[in-house]
Scaffold this active site. Structure first.
Site, PDB file in Angstrom:
ATOM      1  N   ARG A  59       0.814  -1.219   0.000  1.00  0.00           N
ATOM      2  CA  ARG A  59       0.000   0.000   0.000  1.00  0.00           C
ATOM      3  C   ARG A  59       0.844   1.264   0.000  1.00  0.00           C
ATOM      4  O   ARG A  59       0.391   2.330  -0.402  1.00  0.00           O
ATOM      5  CB  ARG A  59      -1.010  -0.041   1.152  1.00  0.00           C
ATOM      6  CG  ARG A  59      -2.097  -1.107   0.895  1.00  0.00           C
ATOM      7  CD  ARG A  59      -2.982  -1.353   2.092  1.00  0.00           C
ATOM      8  NE  ARG A  59      -2.288  -1.935   3.216  1.00  0.00           N
ATOM      9  CZ  ARG A  59      -2.081  -3.243   3.401  1.00  0.00           C
ATOM     10  NH1 ARG A  59      -2.535  -4.112   2.517  1.00  0.00           N
ATOM     11  NH2 ARG A  59      -1.441  -3.684   4.462  1.00  0.00           N
ATOM     12  N   GLU A  96       6.242 -10.616  13.433  1.00  0.00           N
ATOM     13  CA  GLU A  96       5.724 -11.241  14.641  1.00  0.00           C
ATOM     14  C   GLU A  96       5.828 -12.762  14.555  1.00  0.00           C
ATOM     15  O   GLU A  96       5.932 -13.455  15.545  1.00  0.00           O
ATOM     16  CB  GLU A  96       4.243 -10.887  14.865  1.00  0.00           C
ATOM     17  CG  GLU A  96       3.905  -9.412  14.844  1.00  0.00           C
ATOM     18  CD  GLU A  96       3.688  -8.862  13.448  1.00  0.00           C
ATOM     19  OE1 GLU A  96       2.633  -9.121  12.850  1.00  0.00           O
ATOM     20  OE2 GLU A  96       4.584  -8.163  12.949  1.00  0.00           O
TER      21      GLU A  96
END
Length: 176
Positions: A59, A96
């Site tokens: 994006r 993560e």
């Protein structure tokens, strides 16, 4: 009057249970919302010496391209490994749930160029940090990092500011 945050949709439990996904596609699809976001992202940098706008996949390409156009500058994409043709340099970073690698063409930036780094969301700061490292390895200077959304509970802003980066965001959402 609507704010940028008003255009952002929240989708619960995506991509995993317990995650509140902040979806900027609803912002992008609204002409007024998209214009407001681009104007607010570039406002602090208008009149500053900038040579290129760098966008992080994916994006950040949409935002970076629009900002580069508004500022009459070139645009450089930093992509996930294996997506760019030609000679690249790469930078690993931690997610993560594991590791990933970002790449940029080895001739996309020149030493001494001043760069604005752009993406939609600042979470842990891992992707942005990898982008900063790539830019700096090429001898260019990051003059600022601009994001639509900050997730302050995840610490990305603090990580980038500890690297000496100026961070500009349009809105923040608490939690993950």
């Amino acid at each position: 009057m609507k704010t940028v945050q008003d255009y952002i949709r929240t989708i619960p439990d995506f991509p995993h249970e317990g995650i509140m996904f902040r979806d900027v596609t609803t912002l992008f699809s609204d002409a007024r919302g998209f214009r407001i976001a681009i104007d607010q992202l570039l406002h602090p940098y208008a009149g500053q010496p900038i040579d290129k706008v760098v966008g992080l996949e994916a994006r950040g390409f949409i935002l970076g391209g629009a900002i580069a156009h508004q500022l009459s500058l070139g645009f450089v994409p930093i992509r996930k490994k294996g997506k760019l043709p030609g000679k690249t340099i790469e930078q690993d970073y931690t997610l993560e749930y594991g590791k990933a690698t970002m790449e940029v063409h080895d001739d996309a930036l020149q030493p001494g160029e001043k760069v604005l780094l752009v993406d939609d969301l600042l979470a842990t700061g891992g992707t942005a940090e990898a982008g900063i490292k790539l830019i700096e390895r090429m001898g260019a200077e990051v003059i600022g990092c601009a994001f639509i959304i900050d997730l302050p509970d995840l610490g990305g802003r603090k990580k980038l500011e500890a690297l000496g980066m100026a961070v500009h965001t349009l809105c923040a959402f608490e939690g993950e």
